[in-house]
Design a protein around this motif. Structure first.
Motif, mmCIF file in Angstrom:
data_model
loop_
_atom_site.group_PDB
_atom_site.id
_atom_site.type_symbol
_atom_site.label_atom_id
_atom_site.label_comp_id
_atom_site.label_asym_id
_atom_site.label_seq_id
_atom_site.Cartn_x
_atom_site.Cartn_y
_atom_site.Cartn_z
ATOM 1 N N SER A 294 6.060 3.787 9.080
ATOM 2 C CA SER A 294 4.898 4.666 9.289
ATOM 3 C C SER A 294 5.278 6.129 9.099
ATOM 4 N N LYS A 295 6.444 6.526 9.612
ATOM 5 C CA LYS A 295 6.896 7.907 9.465
ATOM 6 C C LYS A 295 7.203 8.243 8.006
ATOM 7 N N LYS B 93 5.904 6.804 5.361
ATOM 8 C CA LYS B 93 4.625 6.855 4.654
ATOM 9 C C LYS B 93 3.922 8.188 4.884
ATOM 10 N N LYS B 94 3.953 8.664 6.119
ATOM 11 C CA LYS B 94 3.288 9.931 6.446
ATOM 12 C C LYS B 94 4.012 11.114 5.818
ATOM 13 N N LYS B 95 5.331 11.080 5.825
ATOM 14 C CA LYS B 95 6.118 12.220 5.341
ATOM 15 C C LYS B 95 6.167 12.303 3.822
ATOM 16 N N GLY C 73 4.525 9.863 1.565
ATOM 17 C CA GLY C 73 3.436 9.193 0.865
ATOM 18 C C GLY C 73 3.701 7.699 0.708
#
Length: 678
Positions: free
Chosen positions: A89-90, A92-94, A96
């Motif tokens: 999740s981290k 993906k957020k950081k 993409g």
């Protein structure tokens, strides 16, 4: 004695043999062949007979493992799954969604592979999903789709024994697919003509009518020469070419220069022998064409496949019983993993991810927005990991540190990842590099389906409980998805297959209940459809079959003064892939416990190398010390090695040059040197 028999499907090659697992007091006790199974018919090869032993070795991974301070420690499932969800999740957020990748597995079920690609697309938000077909039969899908409109084996396995001619090129059926090799032998015994094209004197070459022992990497030139002879002598099926195909003019123009005299020095085969083979193939129908990785694992792998398709269409051998173009899949579910869209450019059932209507269909079914951009192959995920663009990978049942070409480069790429999860049953070199290792269940410990080479969807049935604290693979993927905010609400693998059938027209009539007896061959369009024995009857999937004019191109590396040999690699009868299963089976490992290189006896004499001498094989990427097996089995100037030995991995030597279309590595031809070790 409490002994029960559980019907299931063999976990080794793509033949898809059926047998019963013997279970005594809750533990595996052996295997019994299934006499009524349509593929194996009461027979099994040595690997199938011992398949039960491959999952009971003492070193099974039994608990989730988390790497802390460079060492693995056992963890609970909640801790491991929470860490995975948090890290992905981290990332993906950081960075993409496209900084992540998921690798499905040809060793696992259809249901697992469907859920793995759904995890990538609906949860991670990327089409970066692929599997090990990239290292073997991706050129088959790419090539046959271009030629026929469908990238699968056209005919059924049992049809082979009724062929009038069998044309086997780059396929060693007695060792890689023994129960298909039995059909070839049966066809020969019934009077069929057998043409074998292989750089080695494999077992089928011993009883072939013609053995063409060409150089690795010259298949297109050879096939063009056969077609040149057929066209120049008027032996093509003119009516079939006129009514069922397009592009013949282009083909005829390209093959015109590949006369036997022109081609002979390229392929290293006498011109008269190629003429004889062309005439025999064209005049003997139906002709069944068999190929495997000897065709696909080249920088021209996709073009090789299209060339094979050209020859079969030219003679009217596609869309007929006991004929066809038959790529023999190497792993138990490599066909199914492709069908299930463990591929970066397709949704399940070969529906394109960049087709807006198809994207809308899946967004509606899954209730989330999906990326319209085709993703990265495993090949390109590894490359982009080294470049720092891929940050996290979830690898299921794959070991690229043994199976990919030029594994030194692969290691450098994996070292650059910020987070690596490996989902396995035994510790592998790739798993050793992981941040988290999840213990999956073997074929004997779960339910689901495999799809064999002839497109037959077959059940596997749980016979014993998963060892230790391991879990069925499909359940693990569901757990990861739930922790990342997208619950997969399936109660069984049967429910997963029902969703597959609702979304993939070629699987539309397939269910676990309907597969319970002998399986079903796709296309199976609805609940009343009987399945399809052979493809392209009357009409190709794309309408007309498409000829392609293809020029010969040599391998990316050719012999020179420094590296004067051609090195090729492949599979042997007693072992399987990277040896994870077969090397843990005593009977199999006893037969060939050591790595070796096959050397032609004339080359051995020149280098003063005798059988079983220690020698060193070197390429531009590395070197291995192995035993020499000296005989006339390989062509002069050619060496051959198996790839089953993790302690002496052949892929330390192979070339990471790739087919530009399918992105499959050139395992079958690179420049090499051979030296005697004192």
């Amino acid at each position: 004695m409490n002994l029960k028999y559980v019907p299931t499907t063999c976990p080794y090659c793509g033949t898809g043999c059926g047998f019963y697992l013997k279970v005594k007091d809750g533990e595996l006790a052996g295997v019994a062949p299934s006499k009524t199974h349509p593929v194996s018919q009461g027979r099994l090869c040595v690997k199938g007979t011992t398949a039960w032993e491959s999952v009971i070795a003492a070193d099974r991974i039994k608990e989730p493992l988390i790497k802390k301070n460079g060492k693995f420690t056992e963890a609970g499932w909640d801790e491991a799954l929470d860490l995975i969800a948090e890290k992905f999740s981290k990332l993906k957020k950081k960075y993409g969604p496209d900084s992540l990748g998921v690798w499905g597995s040809a060793r696992c079920t259809n249901e697992l592979n469907y859920l793995a690609q759904k995890l990538a697309r609906a949860v991670f938000g990327t089409n970066n999903v692929d599997h090990c077909a990239r290292t073997c039969h991706s050129p088959t899908v790419a090539g046959l789709v271009r030629s026929f409109g469908s990238g699968a084996m056209t005919n059924s396995i049992d049809e082979i024994k009724n062929a009038a001619c069998v044309f086997a090129i780059g396929s060693n059926t007695p060792e890689a697919h023994p129960l298909i090799g039995w059909r070839v032998r049966a066809a020969k015994d019934k009077g069929a003509k057998l043409i074998v094209c292989d750089p080695r004197k494999i077992d089928t070459a011993k009883y072939a009518d013609i053995h063409i022992q060409h150089y690795p990497g010259t298949d297109i030139a050879l096939l063009n020469c056969l077609m040149n002879t057929i066209i120049s002598e008027g032996l093509e099926d003119k009516q079939y070419v006129k009514t069922r195909t397009e592009g013949f003019g282009e083909l005829k123009k390209v093959v015109a220069k590949y006369t036997p005299e022109y081609t002979s020095p390229i392929v290293g085969v006498d011109a008269d022998l190629m003429v004889k083979a062309a005439r025999l193939y064209a005049k003997t129908k139906p002709a069944s064409t068999l190929y495997t990785l000897g065709i696909t694992e080249h920088t021209v792998g996709t073009e090789n496949v299209m060339s094979v398709a050209n020859l079969a269409m030219l003679t009217g051998n596609v869309g007929v019983e006991s004929g066809g173009v038959n790529p023999l899949r190497g792993q138990n579910n490599v066909q199914g993993a492709c069908d299930m869209a463990a591929l970066p450019n397709y949704y399940v059932g070969y529906q394109k991810v960049d087709d807006p209507a198809i994207q809308e269909k899946f967004e509606k079914a899954w209730g989330t927005k999906l990326s319209p951009t085709p993703g990265l192959t495993t090949t390109d995920q590894v490359i982009q990991a080294k470049e720092g663009k891929i940050k996290g990978l979830y690898v299921i049942g794959e070991d690229p540190l043994t199976s990919d070409p030029n594994i030194s480069e692969v290691r450098e790429s994996l070292e650059k990842l910020e987070f690596l999860v490996v989902h396995e049953i035994y510790m592998s070199p790739t798993a050793e590099m992981a941040d988290v290792v999840l213990p999956g269940a073997s074929f004997a410990e779960k339910d689901g389906t495999f799809t064999n080479s002839e497109r037959r969807v077959q059940l596997i049935n749980k016979a014993i409980e998963p060892v230790g604290n391991s879990r069925p693979d499909w359940r693990i993927v569901c757990d990861v998805a739930a922790r990342m905010g997208y619950p997969f609400k399936y109660k069984s693998t049967a429910e997963v297959m029902d969703e597959i059938a609702s979304l993939a027209p070629i699987y539309g009539g397939i269910s676990h209940d309907r597969c319970r007896k002998v399986g079903l061959q796709w296309p199976c369009l609805d609940k009343d459809h009987p399945g399809t024995k052979y493809l392209h009857k009357g009409k190709f999937t794309r309408g007309l079959g498409k000829f392609h004019g293809i020029e010969h191109r040599p391998p990316a590396e050719v012999p020179d003064d420094q590296y004067p040999f051609i090195l090729s690699t492949g599979r042997m009868r007693f072992h399987y892939n990277v040896g994870t299963m077969s090397r843990r089976t005593h009977l199999l490992d006893r037969e060939f416990p050591f790595m070796f290189v096959e050397v032609n006896e004339k080359d051995g004499q020149k280098l003063s190398i005798r059988d079983m001498d220690d020698c060193k094989v070197s390429t531009r990427r590395g070197q291995l010390k192995v035993k020499a097996r000296v005989s006339d089995r390989v062509k002069e100037g050619v060496m051959w090695m198996p790839f089953h030995y993790v302690e002496a991995p052949a892929n330390l030597l192979t070339n990471d040059a790739f087919c530009p279309i399918a992105r499959t590595g050139e395992y079958k031809a690179c420049a090499a040197r051979l030296e005697k070790v004192s």
